[in-house]
Design an enzyme around this catalytic site. Structure first.
Site, PDB file in Angstrom:
ATOM      1  N   ASP A  31      34.146  32.603  50.703  1.00  0.00           N
ATOM      2  CA  ASP A  31      33.724  33.139  49.544  1.00  0.00           C
ATOM      3  C   ASP A  31      32.687  34.028  49.363  1.00  0.00           C
ATOM      4  OD1 ASP A  31      33.052  32.707  46.526  1.00  0.00           O
ATOM      5  OD2 ASP A  31      34.708  31.454  46.536  1.00  0.00           O
ATOM      6  N   ILE A  32      32.719  34.917  48.416  1.00  0.00           N
ATOM      7  CA  ILE A  32      31.703  35.785  48.128  1.00  0.00           C
ATOM      8  C   ILE A  32      30.591  35.349  47.505  1.00  0.00           C
ATOM      9  CG2 ILE A  32      33.002  37.798  48.742  1.00  0.00           C
ATOM     10  CD1 ILE A  32      32.974  38.214  45.483  1.00  0.00           C
ATOM     11  N   ASN A  88      42.313  24.767  42.113  1.00  0.00           N
ATOM     12  CA  ASN A  88      42.434  24.635  40.719  1.00  0.00           C
ATOM     13  C   ASN A  88      43.734  25.429  40.303  1.00  0.00           C
ATOM     14  OD1 ASN A  88      39.597  24.145  41.055  1.00  0.00           O
ATOM     15  ND2 ASN A  88      38.983  25.829  41.193  1.00  0.00           N
ATOM     16  N   HIS A 101      45.382  29.459  45.732  1.00  0.00           N
ATOM     17  CA  HIS A 101      44.294  29.368  46.812  1.00  0.00           C
ATOM     18  C   HIS A 101      43.640  27.956  46.886  1.00  0.00           C
ATOM     19  CE1 HIS A 101      42.223  30.420  43.165  1.00  0.00           C
ATOM     20  NE2 HIS A 101      41.227  30.203  43.777  1.00  0.00           N
ATOM     21  N   MET A 102      43.090  27.551  47.959  1.00  0.00           N
ATOM     22  CA  MET A 102      42.378  26.196  48.245  1.00  0.00           C
ATOM     23  C   MET A 102      40.803  26.584  48.385  1.00  0.00           C
ATOM     24  SD  MET A 102      43.077  23.655  51.235  1.00  0.00           S
ATOM     25  CE  MET A 102      44.766  22.979  50.327  1.00  0.00           C
ATOM     26  N   HIS A 103      40.007  25.842  47.981  1.00  0.00           N
ATOM     27  CA  HIS A 103      38.505  25.972  48.565  1.00  0.00           C
ATOM     28  C   HIS A 103      38.248  24.866  49.542  1.00  0.00           C
ATOM     29  CE1 HIS A 103      37.202  28.635  44.978  1.00  0.00           C
ATOM     30  NE2 HIS A 103      38.388  27.921  44.373  1.00  0.00           N
TER      31      HIS A 103
END
Length: 115
Positions: A31-32, A88, A101-103
């Site tokens: 992640d940026i 989310n 997407h998944m974190h």
């Protein structure tokens, strides 16, 4: 909805990113704007707007996302101390980019999610 976004550009190598893993179903990259020492995004290569759009034809993507998340947790050595997986969904769920997407977050005590 447009057929392109920042995630699609990263998947197609049109935007520079630190890709950690990629197969035909998912792409994982740092992640940026990390919220933890380890903050990796695991994105479906197929454009799926949100988890609401998972159906019988594309459900296999979720299992691939989870498997890659667990594999990366081991690679980054956060599997034993613990990590968080978050997907989310839409505005109230905190989804900022309309692409499934998944974190994967870890590397420190993340505390409680909600108070």
């Amino acid at each position: 909805m447009k057929n392109s976004n920042i995630f699609k550009n990263i998947i197609e190598n049109k935007t520079s990113s630190k890709i950690i893993y990629q197969n035909k179903n998912v792409t994982a990259f740092h992640d940026i704007n990390p919220k933890a020492p380890v903050h990796i995004l695991i994105v479906s290569n197929k454009l799926i707007k949100s988890s609401n759009d998972i159906d019988k034809k594309n459900i296999y993507i979720l299992s691939d996302m989870f498997y890659i998340a667990i594999t990366l947790a081991k690679k980054f050595k956060i599997n034993e101390t613990g990590y968080r997986l978050t997907i989310n969904c839409n505005a109230h769920g905190g989804q900022e980019i309309p692409h499934l997407h998944m974190h994967l977050l870890g590397g420190k005590n993340l505390g409680r999610m909600l108070t």
